[in-house]
Design a protein around this motif. Sequence first.
Motif, PDB file in Angstrom:
ATOM      1  N   GLU A 109       0.834  -1.203   0.000  1.00  0.00           N
ATOM      2  CA  GLU A 109       0.000   0.000   0.000  1.00  0.00           C
ATOM      3  C   GLU A 109       0.869   1.254   0.000  1.00  0.00           C
ATOM      4  O   GLU A 109       0.593   2.223  -0.711  1.00  0.00           O
ATOM      5  N   ALA A 110       1.938   1.246   0.810  1.00  0.00           N
ATOM      6  CA  ALA A 110       2.850   2.392   0.849  1.00  0.00           C
ATOM      7  C   ALA A 110       3.472   2.641  -0.519  1.00  0.00           C
ATOM      8  O   ALA A 110       3.607   3.788  -0.962  1.00  0.00           O
ATOM      9  N   ALA A 111       3.856   1.578  -1.217  1.00  0.00           N
ATOM     10  CA  ALA A 111       4.459   1.726  -2.544  1.00  0.00           C
ATOM     11  C   ALA A 111       3.461   2.326  -3.530  1.00  0.00           C
ATOM     12  O   ALA A 111       3.815   3.183  -4.354  1.00  0.00           O
ATOM     13  N   ARG A 112       2.192   1.887  -3.462  1.00  0.00           N
ATOM     14  CA  ARG A 112       1.177   2.448  -4.357  1.00  0.00           C
ATOM     15  C   ARG A 112       1.000   3.950  -4.102  1.00  0.00           C
ATOM     16  O   ARG A 112       0.837   4.741  -5.035  1.00  0.00           O
ATOM     17  N   GLU A 113       1.009   4.312  -2.840  1.00  0.00           N
ATOM     18  CA  GLU A 113       0.840   5.718  -2.500  1.00  0.00           C
ATOM     19  C   GLU A 113       2.049   6.539  -2.932  1.00  0.00           C
ATOM     20  O   GLU A 113       1.903   7.631  -3.505  1.00  0.00           O
ATOM     21  N   VAL A 114       3.247   6.044  -2.662  1.00  0.00           N
ATOM     22  CA  VAL A 114       4.465   6.793  -2.988  1.00  0.00           C
ATOM     23  C   VAL A 114       4.615   6.944  -4.499  1.00  0.00           C
ATOM     24  O   VAL A 114       5.124   7.965  -4.986  1.00  0.00           O
ATOM     25  N   ALA A 115       4.165   5.964  -5.251  1.00  0.00           N
ATOM     26  CA  ALA A 115       4.264   6.051  -6.709  1.00  0.00           C
ATOM     27  C   ALA A 115       3.439   7.208  -7.273  1.00  0.00           C
ATOM     28  O   ALA A 115       3.661   7.628  -8.417  1.00  0.00           O
ATOM     29  N   ARG A 116       2.511   7.737  -6.484  1.00  0.00           N
ATOM     30  CA  ARG A 116       1.654   8.826  -6.952  1.00  0.00           C
ATOM     31  C   ARG A 116       2.242  10.214  -6.708  1.00  0.00           C
ATOM     32  O   ARG A 116       1.734  11.200  -7.235  1.00  0.00           O
TER      33      ARG A 116
END
Length: 333
Positions: A109-116
């Motif tokens: 989830e953190a990776a999905r958020e940071v990718a934004r």
Amino acid sequence: MPESSTALSTPYAEFDFTPGDLARLRFAFSPVSEAVGSLRTLQDPGRHALHLPWIRGVRPRLRAMDLRLLFALAPLGAYIPDFLTPPPTGPLPDIAAELDLVASADPDEAAREVARVPAADTRPVQEFLADPAAGTARAADQLRQYWDTALAPYWPQIQGLFESEVLRRSRQLTREGAAVMFNDLHENVRWDDGVLRVRTMAWRRDGPLCGDGMILVPSVFQWPDTLVMAEPYQPMLIYPAPGVATVWQQGTVPTPDALDALIGRTRARILVALTEPGTTVILARRLSMTPGAVSQHLKVLHAGGLLTRNRSGREVFYGCSPLGHALCGRSCY
């Protein structure tokens, strides 16, 4: 976490409240959210001139710190990864517990958020995305160091402002209802017939809260905007607390000459400083006095009918009575 802006009329994040959601509505404040907000303040001091006293004080102490990852994860603009600002879990904020939540955030989830984030192509973000589990731990560790240097010395007066705000809003909700309370929070926030609308820059949302309620979080460093969080996290609205400027103004409180003559300059300063309820410690920091000295004057002012007293947990909050407000030349709020 998308940021709201008064410059745009759309889109909105909309939340349909049920009676159960209203029953679960609560106030809290978050040290780690303030830390993340302050990172953006440092990146754009011109937009946050209200905080220049704090910026001038902390910048020399931050020169030796590597803040590239934190600045990359909390850039200026419309979005902050939600894992950096977990919803407060209780009424008493604990920076260590909140940083543990950041460090243990779900890596995917953190990776999905940071990718934004807008800086997703920078080296610090790419290193985070290469190993999100290590990245969340590294972000939490850097936040901990940053907190100790930049915010811990100022937290008592910030917390004092939040305690006063939570007490005031809780009373407003009880006495006047959700519509009045929400519509008084910020111009980005509107309540209409059970639907809460928060103006945003980067996303849309509509539909019910499904009984989860919402956390309302006053902020110093989010001024002058608002932030809103939703699924998969506990819905949360962060809004600027009134009286933010008083956090950095210590010692100098102008008082009317006639009030000085009537009750004495020190007691006049205390009375004028109580534009909103506060504790002995809050007032001591605000006025650069010792808590013991403030306490003695508060007793006299209360005995004279110029102050009210209300207990919240272990704290006693003092506020101006109608007579106290009148002597200061202002209306009761």
